[in-house]
Design an enzyme around this catalytic site. Structure first.
Site, PDB file in Angstrom:
ATOM      1  N   ASP A  38       0.768  -1.189   0.006  1.00 18.03           N
ATOM      2  CA  ASP A  38      -0.119   0.069  -0.020  1.00 18.03           C
ATOM      3  C   ASP A  38       0.925   1.180  -0.049  1.00 18.03           C
ATOM      4  OD1 ASP A  38      -2.111   1.812   0.271  1.00 18.03           O
ATOM      5  OD2 ASP A  38      -3.131   0.318   1.776  1.00 18.03           O
ATOM      6  N   ASP A  92      -2.782   4.787  -2.337  1.00 20.52           N
ATOM      7  CA  ASP A  92      -3.696   5.304  -1.640  1.00 20.52           C
ATOM      8  C   ASP A  92      -4.077   6.612  -2.122  1.00 20.52           C
ATOM      9  OD1 ASP A  92      -4.947   5.402   1.161  1.00 20.52           O
ATOM     10  OD2 ASP A  92      -3.636   7.315   1.468  1.00 20.52           O
ATOM     11  N   GLU A 100      -6.576   3.918  -5.926  1.00 24.72           N
ATOM     12  CA  GLU A 100      -7.661   4.486  -5.030  1.00 24.72           C
ATOM     13  C   GLU A 100      -8.177   5.590  -5.638  1.00 24.72           C
ATOM     14  OE1 GLU A 100      -9.190   4.798  -0.432  1.00 24.72           O
ATOM     15  OE2 GLU A 100      -7.427   5.607  -1.247  1.00 24.72           O
ATOM     16  N   HIS A 156     -11.249  -1.746   4.551  1.00 23.94           N
ATOM     17  CA  HIS A 156     -10.894  -1.176   5.753  1.00 23.94           C
ATOM     18  C   HIS A 156     -11.700   0.113   6.103  1.00 23.94           C
ATOM     19  CE1 HIS A 156      -8.071   0.977   3.310  1.00 23.94           C
ATOM     20  NE2 HIS A 156      -7.817   1.580   4.200  1.00 23.94           N
ATOM     21  N   ASP A 157     -12.082   0.704   5.305  1.00 24.91           N
ATOM     22  CA  ASP A 157     -12.853   2.099   5.501  1.00 24.91           C
ATOM     23  C   ASP A 157     -14.194   2.062   5.416  1.00 24.91           C
ATOM     24  OD1 ASP A 157     -10.364   3.468   5.183  1.00 24.91           O
ATOM     25  OD2 ASP A 157     -10.301   3.727   3.188  1.00 24.91           O
TER      26      ASP A 157
HETATM   27  C1  GLC Z   1      -7.493   6.011   2.141  1.00 23.29           C
HETATM   28  C2  GLC Z   1      -7.171   5.145   3.255  1.00 23.29           C
HETATM   29  C3  GLC Z   1      -7.739   5.301   4.555  1.00 23.29           C
HETATM   30  C4  GLC Z   1      -6.848   6.715   4.796  1.00 23.29           C
HETATM   31  C5  GLC Z   1      -6.727   7.734   3.672  1.00 23.29           C
HETATM   32  C6  GLC Z   1      -5.515   8.753   4.032  1.00 23.29           C
HETATM   33  O1  GLC Z   1      -8.810   6.606   1.842  1.00 23.29           O
HETATM   34  O2  GLC Z   1      -7.959   3.911   2.476  1.00 23.29           O
HETATM   35  O3  GLC Z   1      -7.578   4.461   5.408  1.00 23.29           O
HETATM   36  O4  GLC Z   1      -7.297   7.142   5.972  1.00 23.29           O
HETATM   37  O5  GLC Z   1      -6.494   7.185   2.422  1.00 23.29           O
HETATM   38  O6  GLC Z   1      -4.473   7.927   3.691  1.00 23.29           O
END
Ligand code: GLC
Ligand code: CA
Length: 537
Positions: free
Chosen positions: A98, A199, A241, A315-316
């Protein structure tokens, strides 16, 4: 069609803090993951997306990295990481790291230097603005609440952060910063990484002066430079993402020419059960017909032009069986139904740890939660006059800790996750819902996921079949057809808990029922609560 390995793959996401603790400190770690690789091999997945394990003060559970080239001690050592990659490889599992490239931790060496003076060589690695205390450059708000600007008195400057203040944004305009990031990625490639998840990558080309965070004008230029200098060295899977990615932009992200990333990870379906124009906490019932429209659009319009990720959970996000299924009387049926709907579509499916067991949301006291997003929102909304009850209802429905409770391995104390005290309370239903109870039960959610993963490997139609939605206006049925030159697949699912008539029986005449979530043979013409059927011929 000649497909790439990651188009045929199923990816499993591990949230390291919650997967398996090996040393009794209550926190999951790399050695814990190594000890569970046989389980993942049995499930049949091809790659693991590992949420961040690099050195980090854990203000946002690892998404605040203070050293990209070292492992956070709570997770283990660099040696453990290399062992994990080697051991995974033996089982034909690749490790996807990641990469958090939009921001670093405020404890990163670069930021500590940057704060020293305006002419420090690292100052320009971040985004600064001259100003006066108490008057931020503009009113941009962070994703987790508060202003995007943090005052540094020594410099008489503000720095920019889209997430918490301990996550200062990196300045992608600086070519030296970009090169450092590429060098770091290449270092991980040499260590054996099999791919990368990027990310919030749609937010790197920010232009705070213009209020721009996502989709900045230089975004795809940066992507192409990044890809060329790193990922294009080999056959690595990369997944971007992007909360802001639209169907119009997705072909850029995931162009089959490989110039950017392998696939896009977008959220259009995920935002549907909230009040329009408001926050995720502002709950609304799921508009089912709209869900089909959105998922169907990504199937047909991206076909041949790009590649999508298929997911319900990460995880979010809250647990899907609690969100759009029924985690009470039809937990098993609805978990299997949701899996069927998702895995039958085109794209690379992601299984988030515990989803393959039908793990559910939790309802804790506010003090029992850990997530910074939950805590900030709770305070903000209390101040804004919301009732405690209302706020808790939103947290139960959408809080990120729903997905972060420890993995449920067995029915022993703390679900076999740790011998110590877990960093986040285990879901009390672990005595019923756990790996041990499901692994050898042919009717378990686990066995069903295993069957789906296997089917994808055996039938090319999962990968390259065209897509046609049946009954787009129907209020209960989610059904579609996939077809290539050799095979035809039909998925028919009842998305709800009432028995209904199935008007699609003619479509499946003569086909083989390959997978279903009801034991007894189908009752022609009827769909029982959450019934799912997958036919192939
Ligand atoms: C992404 C991650 C999340 C994190 C954010 C900031 O959305 O999946 O868990 O808090 O980025 O890095
Ligand atoms: Ca540990």
């Amino acid at each position: 069609m000649s497909s790439k390995w990651w188009q045929k793959a199923v990816i499993y996401q591990i949230y390291p803090k919650s997967f398996q603790d090996s040393n009794g400190d209550g926190i999951g770690d790399l050695r814990g993951i190594i000890s569970r690789l046989d389980y993942l091999e049995e499930l049949g997945i091809n790659a693991v997306w590992l949420s961040p394990v690099c050195r980090s003060p854990q203000k946002d559970n690892g998404y605040d990295i203070s050293d990209y080239q070292d492992i956070e001690p709570i997770f283990g050592t660099l040696d453990d990481m290399e062992e994990l990659m080697r051991e995974a490889k033996k089982r034909n599992i690749r490790i996807i790291m990641d990469l958090v490239l939009n921001h670093s931790s405020d404890q990163h060496r670069w930021f500590l230097e940057a704060k020293k003076s305006k002419d420090n060589p690292y100052h320009d690695y971040y985004v600064w603005k001259d100003g006066v205390e108490g008057v931020p450059p503009n009113d941009m708000r962070g994703v987790f609440g508060g202003s995007c600007w943090e005052w540094v008195p020594e410099l008489q400057q503000y720095y920019f952060h889209q997430f918490v203040p301990e996550q200062p944004d990196l300045n992608w305009e600086n070519p030296k910063l970009r090169q450092e990031l590429y060098d770091m990625i290449n270092w991980w490639i040499d260590k054996g990484a099999g791919g990368f998840r990027l990310d919030v990558i749609d937010q790197i080309a920010k232009e705070p002066d213009k209020g721009i965070t996502a989709n900045g004008p230089k975004l795809h230029e940066y992507f192409r430079e990044l890809s060329k200098n790193t990922f294009q060295r080999g056959d690595y899977v990369t997944v971007g993402e992007a909360w802001s990615a639209t169907i119009e932009r997705a072909p850029l992200y995931s162009n089959p020419d490989g110039s950017e990333f392998s696939m896009v990870f977008q959220f259009e379906h995920i935002g549907l059960d909230q009040q329009e124009g408001k926050e995720k906490w502002d709950l609304a019932p799921l508009p089912f017909v709209k869900l089909k429209e959105v998922l169907g659009k990504w199937q047909t319009e991206l076909y041949g032009k790009g590649w999508n990720s298929l997911f319900w959970d990460n995880h979010d996000l809250p647990r899907i069986v609690s969100r759009w299924g029924n985690d009470k009387e039809y937990r098993i049926e609805s978990a299997k139904m949701l899996a069927t709907v998702l895995h039958g579509m085109q794209g690379t499916p992601y299984i988030y740890q515990g989803e393959e067991l039908g793990m559910t949301n939790v309802q804790y006291d506010i003090d029992e939660y850990n997530d910074v997003e939950i805590k900030n929102m709770y305070k903000e909304r209390l101040t804004a006059g919301y009732s405690k009850e209302e706020i808790m209802k939103s947290i139960y429905a959408k809080g990120r800790d729903n997905a972060r409770t420890p993995m449920q391995w067995d029915d022993s104390k703390n679900a076999g996750f740790t011998k110590g005290t877990p960093w986040l309370k285990v879901n009390p239903n672990y005595t019923d819902i756990n790996v041990k109870a499901q692994r050898n039960d042919p009717d378990s959610v686990f066995s069903y996921y295993k069957a789906l993963v296997k089917l994808r490997k055996e039938h090319e139609v999962f990968v390259d079949g065209t897509f046609k939605m049946y009954l787009p206006e129907d209020e209960n049925i989610f059904a579609y057809e996939r077809k290539n030159g050799n095979e035809r697949m039909v998925v028919i699912c009842n998305f709800y808990g009432t028995e209904i008539m199935c008007p699609l029986m003619d479509e499946v005449k003569g086909m083989d029922l390959i997978l279903t979530n009801y034991k007894d043979t189908e009752e022609a013409g009827k769909l029982r609560p959450y019934e799912a059927r997958l036919y192939i011929k």
